[in-house]
Design a protein around this motif. Structure first.
Motif, PDB file in Angstrom:
ATOM      1  N   THR A  29      43.463  44.767  29.492  1.00 42.70           N
ATOM      2  CA  THR A  29      43.038  45.853  30.358  1.00 42.70           C
ATOM      3  C   THR A  29      43.945  45.907  31.575  1.00 42.70           C
ATOM      4  O   THR A  29      44.091  44.928  32.307  1.00 42.70           O
ATOM      5  CB  THR A  29      41.580  45.669  30.795  1.00 42.70           C
ATOM      6  OG1 THR A  29      40.752  45.588  29.635  1.00 42.70           O
ATOM      7  CG2 THR A  29      41.124  46.822  31.667  1.00 42.70           C
TER       8      THR A  29
ATOM      9  N   TYR B 116      43.042  48.828  42.513  1.00 44.67           N
ATOM     10  CA  TYR B 116      42.339  48.876  41.229  1.00 44.67           C
ATOM     11  C   TYR B 116      41.542  50.172  41.158  1.00 44.67           C
ATOM     12  O   TYR B 116      41.391  50.892  42.149  1.00 44.67           O
ATOM     13  CB  TYR B 116      41.415  47.653  41.054  1.00 44.67           C
ATOM     14  CG  TYR B 116      40.485  47.386  42.215  1.00 44.67           C
ATOM     15  CD1 TYR B 116      39.151  47.771  42.179  1.00 44.67           C
ATOM     16  CD2 TYR B 116      40.949  46.730  43.361  1.00 44.67           C
ATOM     17  CE1 TYR B 116      38.291  47.527  43.233  1.00 44.67           C
ATOM     18  CE2 TYR B 116      40.100  46.469  44.433  1.00 44.67           C
ATOM     19  CZ  TYR B 116      38.784  46.875  44.358  1.00 44.67           C
ATOM     20  OH  TYR B 116      37.944  46.641  45.416  1.00 44.67           O
TER      21      TYR B 116
ATOM     22  N   ILE C 133      37.042  52.229  35.999  1.00 48.35           N
ATOM     23  CA  ILE C 133      37.423  52.694  34.666  1.00 48.35           C
ATOM     24  C   ILE C 133      36.274  52.661  33.660  1.00 48.35           C
ATOM     25  O   ILE C 133      36.478  52.975  32.502  1.00 48.35           O
ATOM     26  CB  ILE C 133      38.602  51.888  34.096  1.00 48.35           C
ATOM     27  CG1 ILE C 133      38.198  50.432  33.867  1.00 48.35           C
ATOM     28  CG2 ILE C 133      39.799  51.977  34.992  1.00 48.35           C
ATOM     29  CD1 ILE C 133      39.225  49.642  33.099  1.00 48.35           C
TER      30      ILE C 133
ATOM     31  N   ASN D  19      44.491  47.153  35.026  1.00 43.75           N
ATOM     32  CA  ASN D  19      43.751  47.783  36.120  1.00 43.75           C
ATOM     33  C   ASN D  19      43.876  47.064  37.452  1.00 43.75           C
ATOM     34  O   ASN D  19      43.379  47.565  38.453  1.00 43.75           O
ATOM     35  CB  ASN D  19      42.271  47.899  35.753  1.00 43.75           C
ATOM     36  CG  ASN D  19      41.498  48.743  36.745  1.00 43.75           C
ATOM     37  OD1 ASN D  19      41.940  49.818  37.128  1.00 43.75           O
ATOM     38  ND2 ASN D  19      40.346  48.259  37.175  1.00 43.75           N
TER      39      ASN D  19
END
Length: 331
Positions: A309, A326, A329, A311
Motif C-alpha cells: 500500500t 499521507y 484511502i 500511502n
C-alpha cells in the motif's frame, strides 16, 4: 487487487483506522495473501467457490491438494517490468455489450435481487454462450453465475446488478465475465470468471479503480501514487500459470525526485524522518491540507515488502518545511 476514494468519512478512532487500513485491500476482494521472500512476489489465492487451487509460482504445490488447471491459450512470456504508461482504466477493456437486468424497483437498493441474462462468445469458438446470474445483497444465499448450465455460487455483499464482459488478456482466445460488488463499507471491486467451453472458473477479484494493460496485468489503486504527477506504483499483479501473482516494484528509485502534488491530504510537520509513521499519524482536520500543483521533494517512502500500500511519504514542501504526508484511502 482494487475503493471509492472520492467521498470518505473521517475515522472515529486511530486504532480502528489503522486496523482497517491494513486490511482494506483484502476486505473488498476476499483474497488470501502469502509472501515469497526470495523474489518479492505475492501470490493471491481467491476464496474457494468451486474452482481454483493456487500455489506459489516458485514453489511446488501441496501434493495433498487437488489442483485444477485452467485451460488457456499459449501466450508469450514477458520479462520486462511494466511501465505506468502501459496501463489505463478497466472500463477501456469492457466489451460493448449490455446484459438484460431485472429487479423490483419498489424495493430499497440494498434489498434488491438482480436477475441478469445475456449471451456472448466467451471462449472464442464462434458460438454465443448462455449467461445467467442472480445477485443478492449482504451475502444472502441464492446468488450464482451460470454459463451454459454450469453454475458457481456467489456471495456478493452489496450488488448493484452490474455485470460486464471484459478482455483480461488480448493475447488469448477468451473474454471474461466481470461482476461488480460495492463491497463492505464502500470498497468496490470486480470479480472475474472465465468459461473455457467445459468449465467455469473464478479468477479472483481486483479493486474497481485498478488499472490494467489488457495483457493480464493490473496495478491496484492501493499500489498507485494517485496524487503524484508523474504517477508511479509500488507493485503490479499478473494472471500467470493459473495464478495471480503480485510482483513488487522498486520504489526507492523515486526517492529524491520532485513531483507535482494535487488533492487533499494529511501533513504532519516533522524535522526528522520518523522510524514508525503510525506514531505520528493524525486524522483530524487540523492536519489536512489542500495541495494544488504543489512541487514537493520526495525524501522517503514508508512501505513493507508484504504490504505494498503506497500511502506514507516523508516530503519537503516548496518553503523547505518537512513532514509526513499521507491520504485517507479507505474505511
Amino acid at each position: 487487487m482494487f475503493i471509492n476514494c472520492k467521498n470518505r468519512k473521517k475515522p472515529k478512532s486511530i486504532s480502528l483506522v489503522l486496523s482497517l487500513f491494513l486490511l482494506s485491500l483484502l476486505s473488498g476482494c476476499k483474497l488470501k495473501e502469502t509472501a515469497n521472500e526470495s523474489n518479492d512476489q505475492i501470490v493471491l489465492a481467491p476464496e474457494p467457490t468451486n474452482t481454483v487451487e493456487v500455489s506459489d509460482r516458485t514453489e511446488e504445490a501441496d501434493s495433498n491438494k487437488d489442483e485444477v488447471t485452467i485451460a488457456q491459450s499459449d501466450v508469450p512470456e514477458t520479462t520486462e517490468d511494466p511501465k505506468i504508461e502501459d496501463f489505463s482504466e478497466m472500463d477501456k477493456y469492457f466489451k460493448d455489450y449490455t446484459f438484460d437486468v431485472s429487479y423490483d424497483e419498489k424495493l430499497e437498493f440494498y434489498e434488491r435481487t438482480f436477475g441478469i441474462q445475456g449471451a456472448y462468445d466467451l471462449n472464442g469458438d464462434g458460438e454465443a454462450d448462455s449467461i445467467n446470474a442472480v445477485l443478492k445483497a449482504n451475502y444472502e444465499d441464492g446468488s450464482y453465475l451460470e454459463i451454459n448450465g454450469i453454475k458457481v455460487t456467489l456471495d456478493p455483499f452489496n450488488s448493484s446488478g452490474e455485470m460486464q464482459i471484459i478482455d483480461l488478456d488480448s493475447r488469448d482466445s477468451y473474454v471474461e465475465v466481470a461482476i461488480f460488488d460495492e463491497g463492505p463499507s464502500g470498497d468496490p471491486n470486480f470479480i472475474f470468471f472465465r468459461y473455457d467451453g467445459k468449465e467455469l472458473y473464478s479468477l479472483g477479484s481486483i479493486d474497481r479503480y485498478a488499472l490494467m494493460d489488457g495483457q493480464g496485468k493490473f496495478i491496484s489503486w492501493f499500489h498507485l501514487a494517485n496524487n503524484f504527477k508523474p504517477q508511479f506504483f509500488s507493485a503490479w499483479g499478473e494472471f500467470k500459470n493459473n495464478k495471480y501473482v503480485i510482483t513488487n516494484q522498486d520504489v526507492e528509485q523515486n526517492i529524491g525526485k520532485t513531483y507535482e502534488l494535487n488533492g487533499t491530504g494529511y501533513f504532519v510537520p516533522l524535522d526528522k524522518n520518523p522510524e514508525n509513521f503510525f506514531d505520528y499519524a493524525i486524522w483530524d482536520f487540523e492536519a489536512m491540507r489542500e495541495f494544488k500543483a504543489t512541487k514537493i521533494k520526495l525524501l522517503d517512502i514508508h512501505i513493507e515488502p508484504d504490504n505494498r500500500t503506497l500511502n506514507w511519504f516523508y516530503v519537503e514542501l516548496p518553503d523547505g518545511e518537512r513532514g509526513l504526508l499521507y491520504f485517507w484511502i479507505g474505511d
